[in-house]
Scaffold this motif. Structure first.
Motif, PDB file in Angstrom:
ATOM      1  N   ARG A 245       0.829  -1.213   0.000  1.00  0.00           N
ATOM      2  CA  ARG A 245       0.000   0.000   0.000  1.00  0.00           C
ATOM      3  C   ARG A 245       0.860   1.259   0.000  1.00  0.00           C
TER       4      ARG A 245
ATOM      5  N   THR B 125      -1.689   4.057  -1.331  1.00  0.00           N
ATOM      6  CA  THR B 125      -2.950   3.981  -0.586  1.00  0.00           C
ATOM      7  C   THR B 125      -2.745   3.789   0.906  1.00  0.00           C
ATOM      8  N   TYR B 126      -1.487   3.714   1.350  1.00  0.00           N
ATOM      9  CA  TYR B 126      -1.199   3.497   2.762  1.00  0.00           C
ATOM     10  C   TYR B 126      -1.758   4.641   3.602  1.00  0.00           C
TER      11      TYR B 126
ATOM     12  N   ASN C 190      -4.922   4.984   4.529  1.00  0.00           N
ATOM     13  CA  ASN C 190      -6.367   5.133   4.347  1.00  0.00           C
ATOM     14  C   ASN C 190      -7.039   3.796   4.619  1.00  0.00           C
ATOM     15  N   CYS C 191      -8.170   3.844   5.301  1.00  0.00           N
ATOM     16  CA  CYS C 191      -8.923   2.638   5.631  1.00  0.00           C
ATOM     17  C   CYS C 191      -9.325   1.910   4.353  1.00  0.00           C
TER      18      CYS C 191
ATOM     19  N   CYS D 120     -13.560   2.320   4.366  1.00  0.00           N
ATOM     20  CA  CYS D 120     -14.218   3.628   4.175  1.00  0.00           C
ATOM     21  C   CYS D 120     -13.344   4.634   3.429  1.00  0.00           C
ATOM     22  N   ARG D 121     -12.076   4.291   3.199  1.00  0.00           N
ATOM     23  CA  ARG D 121     -11.117   5.135   2.478  1.00  0.00           C
ATOM     24  C   ARG D 121     -10.742   6.421   3.216  1.00  0.00           C
ATOM     25  N   GLN D 122     -11.187   6.560   4.470  1.00  0.00           N
ATOM     26  CA  GLN D 122     -10.840   7.735   5.273  1.00  0.00           C
ATOM     27  C   GLN D 122      -9.445   7.534   5.877  1.00  0.00           C
ATOM     28  N   PRO D 123      -8.749   8.633   6.183  1.00  0.00           N
ATOM     29  CA  PRO D 123      -7.419   8.495   6.785  1.00  0.00           C
ATOM     30  C   PRO D 123      -7.481   7.775   8.135  1.00  0.00           C
ATOM     31  N   ILE D 124      -6.512   6.908   8.349  1.00  0.00           N
ATOM     32  CA  ILE D 124      -6.359   6.218   9.633  1.00  0.00           C
ATOM     33  C   ILE D 124      -5.556   7.163  10.522  1.00  0.00           C
TER      34      ILE D 124
ATOM     35  N   TYR E 250      -7.107  -0.715   8.507  1.00  0.00           N
ATOM     36  CA  TYR E 250      -8.454  -0.270   8.863  1.00  0.00           C
ATOM     37  C   TYR E 250      -8.429   0.756   9.988  1.00  0.00           C
ATOM     38  N   CYS E 251      -9.374   1.693   9.904  1.00  0.00           N
ATOM     39  CA  CYS E 251      -9.600   2.618  11.001  1.00  0.00           C
ATOM     40  C   CYS E 251     -10.219   1.826  12.159  1.00  0.00           C
TER      41      CYS E 251
END
Length: 122
Positions: free
Chosen positions: A78, A83-84, A86-87, A90-94, A107-108
């Motif tokens: 990732r 893409t590292y 991001n969840c 949900c694609r939101q930032p972790i 994952y968040c």
């Protein structure tokens, strides 16, 4: 913004540590199995049952490390593909503190519970 190189370094260090532990664990399992063969021990005597339990325990730990190694390699991929951090759901930032604690996570917190490996109940 995520410092990808910082996390790449953390992940590579953890991967190397796990690989060393796995090598040691495999050697331990082989040694225990050789003892079983040499002593002709089976599960019907106390020493055999204890030894078989030890093999089972080491094998279980090795399986866990293999799974974690896969998660680390996926996290490194990732980083490479951008893409590292991001969840995966949900694609939101972790959050940064979560990544510091578990740099291999994909994952968040909200979605990690759904993707947690199920462990057998004792």
């Amino acid at each position: 913004m995520i410092d990808a190189e910082h996390f790449r370094s953390l992940l590579e260090d953890e991967r190397d540590r796990i690989l060393r532990q796995m090598e040691s664990r495999r050697a331990e399992i082989a040694s225990i199995e050789a003892t079983l063969r040499d002593l002709h021990v089976d599960d019907q005597n106390p020493e055999g049952a204890s030894t078989l339990f030890e093999i089972s325990q080491e094998t279980s730990l090795l399986a866990h490390q293999t799974e974690l190694l896969g998660e680390i390699n996926e996290a490194l991929a990732r980083i490479t593909d951008g893409t590292y951090g991001n969840c995966l759901e949900c694609r939101q930032p972790i959050p940064q503190d979560r990544l510091e604690a578990r740099p291999w996570t994909g994952y968040c917190i909200d979605h990690a519970i759904r993707h947690r490996p199920r462990t057998p109940q004792h």
